[in-house]
Write an enzyme that holds these catalytic residues in place. Structure first.
Site, short mmCIF file in Angstrom:
data_model
loop_
_atom_site.label_atom_id
_atom_site.label_comp_id
_atom_site.label_asym_id
_atom_site.label_seq_id
_atom_site.Cartn_x
_atom_site.Cartn_y
_atom_site.Cartn_z
N LYS A 42 0.80 -1.19 0.00
CA LYS A 42 0.00 0.00 0.00
C LYS A 42 0.85 1.27 0.00
O LYS A 42 0.36 2.35 -0.31
CB LYS A 42 -0.91 0.02 1.26
N GLU A 98 7.43 2.18 -6.03
CA GLU A 98 7.54 1.70 -4.66
C GLU A 98 7.78 2.87 -3.71
O GLU A 98 8.31 3.91 -4.12
CB GLU A 98 8.67 0.67 -4.60
N ASP A 102 14.38 -1.05 1.02
CA ASP A 102 15.00 -1.28 2.32
C ASP A 102 15.96 -2.46 2.20
O ASP A 102 17.06 -2.31 1.69
CB ASP A 102 13.86 -1.50 3.32
N LYS A 130 16.95 3.26 1.46
CA LYS A 130 17.68 3.16 2.74
C LYS A 130 18.83 2.18 2.52
O LYS A 130 18.75 1.02 2.90
CB LYS A 130 16.69 2.62 3.78
N ASP A 158 3.92 3.67 6.47
CA ASP A 158 3.21 3.49 7.73
C ASP A 158 4.06 2.82 8.80
O ASP A 158 5.06 2.18 8.51
CB ASP A 158 1.98 2.60 7.51
P1 IMP Z 1 12.26 -4.46 1.61
O1 IMP Z 1 11.68 -5.70 0.99
O2 IMP Z 1 13.00 -4.78 2.88
O3 IMP Z 1 13.07 -3.62 0.66
O4 IMP Z 1 11.08 -3.62 2.17
C1 IMP Z 1 10.26 -2.92 1.40
C2 IMP Z 1 8.96 -2.61 2.10
O5 IMP Z 1 9.08 -2.54 3.53
C3 IMP Z 1 8.55 -1.24 1.67
O6 IMP Z 1 7.72 -1.33 0.55
C4 IMP Z 1 7.82 -0.71 2.87
O7 IMP Z 1 6.45 -1.06 2.77
C5 IMP Z 1 8.42 -1.42 4.04
N1 IMP Z 1 9.41 -0.57 4.73
C6 IMP Z 1 10.75 -0.68 4.70
N2 IMP Z 1 11.34 0.27 5.45
C7 IMP Z 1 10.35 1.01 5.96
C8 IMP Z 1 10.31 2.18 6.82
O8 IMP Z 1 11.32 2.74 7.27
N3 IMP Z 1 9.07 2.65 7.10
C9 IMP Z 1 7.92 2.10 6.64
N4 IMP Z 1 7.90 1.02 5.84
C10 IMP Z 1 9.10 0.49 5.51
MG MG Z 2 5.77 -0.96 0.36
#
Ligand code: IMP
Ligand code: MG
Length: 178
Positions: A42, A98, A102, A130, A158
């Site tokens: 979302k 996106e 992260d 990040k 969120d």
């Molecule tokens: P990844 O798979 O670890 O890259 O995470 C991606 C998803 O995690 C993003 O689409 C966000 O929904 C959530 N996410 C990662 N870091 C944060 C943050 O600092 N705040 C809020 N949501 C996050």
């Molecule tokens: Mg997301």
């Protein structure tokens, strides 16, 4: 709600300016094409809504629902998405939209899933990055801002389904999520 925030990282004005720049680049790069903007739900809903209005192309807008987090503030490392697509990917110029990169696991999984449908091209547009938290090598083709290794909320992002409606991007006080 504001008492829960540590710092405002990017103001409404800064976001607006950066989103306009991204939209102009996409408009230029996809001139003559009609890209498919595929929003990752979302978190991307506000970014996509603003970005789409700065893209001067005949684009199609779709969403895909993904979750890896549950209510935790760290990634569970298990990416789930709705794999029943009710639209065509083949021969389309797809841009994944996106909120934040992260660990990179979500977009890595999604990118390989979408690639399987033979798009004409596939790029990634992320509002935030990040890099300190990356577990798998992946980067955005279009990026809003790099952010520090803190928990970020606002502008669609969120914590436990709250703070998405903040019009700016802020870090959350650690005591809220630990
Ligand atoms: P990844 O798979 O670890 O890259 O995470 C991606 C998803 O995690 C993003 O689409 C966000 O929904 C959530 N996410 C990662 N870091 C944060 C943050 O600092 N705040 C809020 N949501 C996050
Ligand atoms: Mg997301």
């Amino acid at each position: 709600m504001k008492d829960d925030l540590k710092n405002v990282l990017f103001s409404e004005d800064e976001i607006k300016q950066r989103v306009g720049q991204l939209g102009a680049r996409i408009t230029h790069d996809y001139a003559g094409a009609s890209p498919l903007l595929l929003g990752v739900l979302k978190g991307s809903f506000i970014f996509l809504a603003d970005l789409a209005r700065t893209i001067e192309l005949n684009c199609e807008i779709r969403f895909i629902a993904v979750s890896s987090y549950g209510l935790a503030s760290f990634t569970s490392g298990r990416v789930e998405f709705d794999s029943n697509l009710d639209f065509e990917i083949a021969r389309r110029h797809v841009i994944l939209i996106e909120d934040i990169l992260d660990s990179g696991e979500t977009l890595t999984a999604l990118r390989s899933f979408i690639s399987g449908y033979c798009p004409a091209s596939l790029k990634i547009c992320s509002m935030l990055d990040k890099p300190a938290r990356r577990k798998v090598p992946i980067s955005a083709d279009y990026l809003g801002f790099e952010c520090p290794d803190e928990f970020i909320v606002g502008y669609g992002l969120d914590y436990a389904e709250r703070y998405r409606n903040l019009p700016y991007i802020a870090s959350l006080k650690p005591e809220i999520y630990t």
